[in-house]
Design a protein around this motif. Structure first.
Motif, short mmCIF file in Angstrom:
data_model
loop_
_atom_site.label_atom_id
_atom_site.label_comp_id
_atom_site.label_asym_id
_atom_site.label_seq_id
_atom_site.Cartn_x
_atom_site.Cartn_y
_atom_site.Cartn_z
N VAL A 57 79.86 51.45 48.64
CA VAL A 57 81.00 51.56 48.25
C VAL A 57 81.87 50.64 47.33
O VAL A 57 83.56 50.41 46.78
N LEU A 58 82.30 49.29 48.44
CA LEU A 58 82.49 48.26 47.86
C LEU A 58 82.57 48.55 46.73
O LEU A 58 83.41 47.50 45.98
N GLN A 59 81.41 48.09 46.63
CA GLN A 59 80.84 47.79 45.54
C GLN A 59 81.56 48.44 43.80
O GLN A 59 81.78 48.35 42.98
N THR A 111 80.59 52.75 57.97
CA THR A 111 79.55 52.79 57.89
C THR A 111 78.80 53.77 58.88
O THR A 111 79.18 53.99 59.89
N PHE A 112 77.40 53.83 58.35
CA PHE A 112 76.87 54.36 59.21
C PHE A 112 75.84 53.19 60.09
O PHE A 112 74.66 53.81 60.70
N SER A 113 76.30 52.36 59.69
CA SER A 113 74.64 51.58 59.67
C SER A 113 75.35 50.62 61.80
O SER A 113 74.89 49.55 62.15
N LYS A 114 76.48 50.09 61.95
CA LYS A 114 76.79 50.14 63.74
C LYS A 114 76.91 51.13 64.19
O LYS A 114 76.00 51.53 64.72
N ARG A 162 71.22 53.21 55.16
CA ARG A 162 72.00 52.86 54.52
C ARG A 162 72.95 53.69 53.79
O ARG A 162 72.80 54.63 52.60
N VAL A 163 73.75 53.85 54.76
CA VAL A 163 74.82 55.09 54.50
C VAL A 163 76.13 54.97 54.38
O VAL A 163 76.08 54.38 56.06
N GLY A 164 77.14 54.92 54.03
CA GLY A 164 78.58 54.83 54.06
C GLY A 164 79.24 55.97 53.67
O GLY A 164 78.93 56.12 52.86
#
Ligand SMILES: *Cc1c(COP(=O)(O)O)cnc(C)c1O
Length: 361
Positions: free
Chosen positions: A91-93, A215-218, A226-228
């Motif tokens: 998303v940042l990209q 993010t779903f990473s934390k 890899r989902v945000g």
């Protein structure tokens, strides 16, 4: 010599350094270097991943409607103004790709996430660093760095690797002062670790140029999936969707994330354990001369006398099977970032650093 050359700026991109996960010759390591959830993913997410296997011949949803609806419901947000990505990194990209290019400047802060300068350069833009003050984002320094070329400002709140956060009033001051032609991105990767913080969602509702990423990473323990996601004005989401590949998230990733966001019980358990253990870890280490700022995240940033001591402690922890993160690359050479693990991991960290400091564990 190869005549095929990349676009200008590409070779200036420094490769991202991830957290280490192995130590040669040491078994049963505890990885506390990437701020992962020590309790793993929600059992419901694991079940959803298993269930998704039978449908792997099908293309996934292109609009992520079901996941967006679940996120919208849990966070009280308009699901039409959400976008999902392959980690919040994607998303940042999208944001950098869609809104910055050659000749444009992208501001990030001194101890900010290393992905910001990387994605700015991917877009051909120039990253500009604003100094922090006592390991905290400094709004005045950011505003001083803004000029006519500035297109995006990235702020992580709470910060990584600092673990500190600035008050919502400061975020509001920044949002008000930025030119309307400049985007303000609030990276809320750690927002779930702050009781009552909306990650900046209310600012998104007030300002057309503010975007929140999550993010779903934390806390959700799905770094491997890899989902945000991002939340912004409809006009911005419509732009970002044009640079998003239609099938960016796999069927499995969508299923896992939806199950995770709906498992409120597991989320509460992880939040409560983290809140308890980060204070314990920080207090115990302070008693033996290793201070850290009060953490608003799932890690603490421990400070040592100097770079030599920090590196010696890191080396010693490795021999004990404990992998933490050096942060010299974030302009914090005297510090080590330690993810808050489960209780056993925290006890092992305190015992090992006690011995390192010359005490008896
Ligand atoms: C971990 C982290 C992220 C999340 O990245 P993903 O791509 O979603 O895994 C984003 N920003 C910061 C500051 C982080 O520490």
């Amino acid at each position: 010599m190869n005549k095929i050359t990349p676009q200008p700026g590409i070779m200036d991109i420094a490769l991202y350094q991830g957290g280490q996960s192995h130590v040669a010759g040491v078994e049963h390591v505890i990885k506390l270097s990437s701020n992962e959830n020590p309790f793993g993913p929600s059992p419901k997410a694991i079940e959803a991943v298993r269930d998704s296997a039978a449908a792997l011949h099908r293309y996934p949803s292109t609009d992520h409607a079901s996941l967006r609806a679940a996120i919208g419901e849990r966070h009280w947000l308009d699901s039409a103004r959400l976008i999902c990505g392959v980690g919040s990194d994607e998303v940042l990209q999208f944001i950098a790709q869609a809104y910055a290019g050659p000749g444009d400047e992208v501001i990030y802060t001194e101890h900010g996430f290393s992905m910001y300068p990387i994605i700015a350069r991917m877009a051909g833009a120039t990253p500009v660093m604003a100094a922090e003050r006592n390991r905290q984002v400094d709004v005045n320094n950011i505003l001083a760095a803004v000029n006519d070329q500035t297109r995006i400002v990235f702020v992580t709140n709470p910060g990584n690797p600092t673990s500190t956060m600035i008050p919502e009033a400061e975020l509001l001051r920044l949002a008000k002062a930025l030119p309307k032609t400049c985007l303000m991105v609030i990276d809320g990767a750690y927002a779930e670790f702050v009781d009552g913080f909306d990650g900046g969602a209310s600012l998104v509702d007030r300002f057309d140029n503010v975007i929140m990423t999550r993010t779903f990473s934390k806390v959700y323990g799905l770094g491997g999936m890899r989902v945000g996601w991002g939340y912004a004005a409809q006009s911005i989401i419509d732009v970002l969707n044009r640079v998003r590949q239609p099938f960016n998230l796999s069927l499995t990733a969508l299923a896992a994330a939806e199950a995770a966001v709906n498992d409120i019980e597991f989320l509460s358990f992880c939040q409560a354990e983290n809140a308890r253990l980060r204070v314990w870890l920080s207090d115990e280490l302070a008693k033996i001369g290793v201070p850290s700022d009060a953490s608003c995240t799932n890690f603490i940033l421990t400070r040592f006398a100097d770079r030599t001591e920090a590196e010696a402690c890191d080396d010693y922890l490795k021999t004990q099977g404990l992998i933490v993160r050096r942060v010299a690359g974030y302009n914090l050479p005297n510090a080590l970032r330690i993810t808050v693990g489960d209780e056993e991991a925290c006890r092992r960290v305190v015992a090992a650093i006690t011995v390192f400091k010359g005490g008896v564990a």
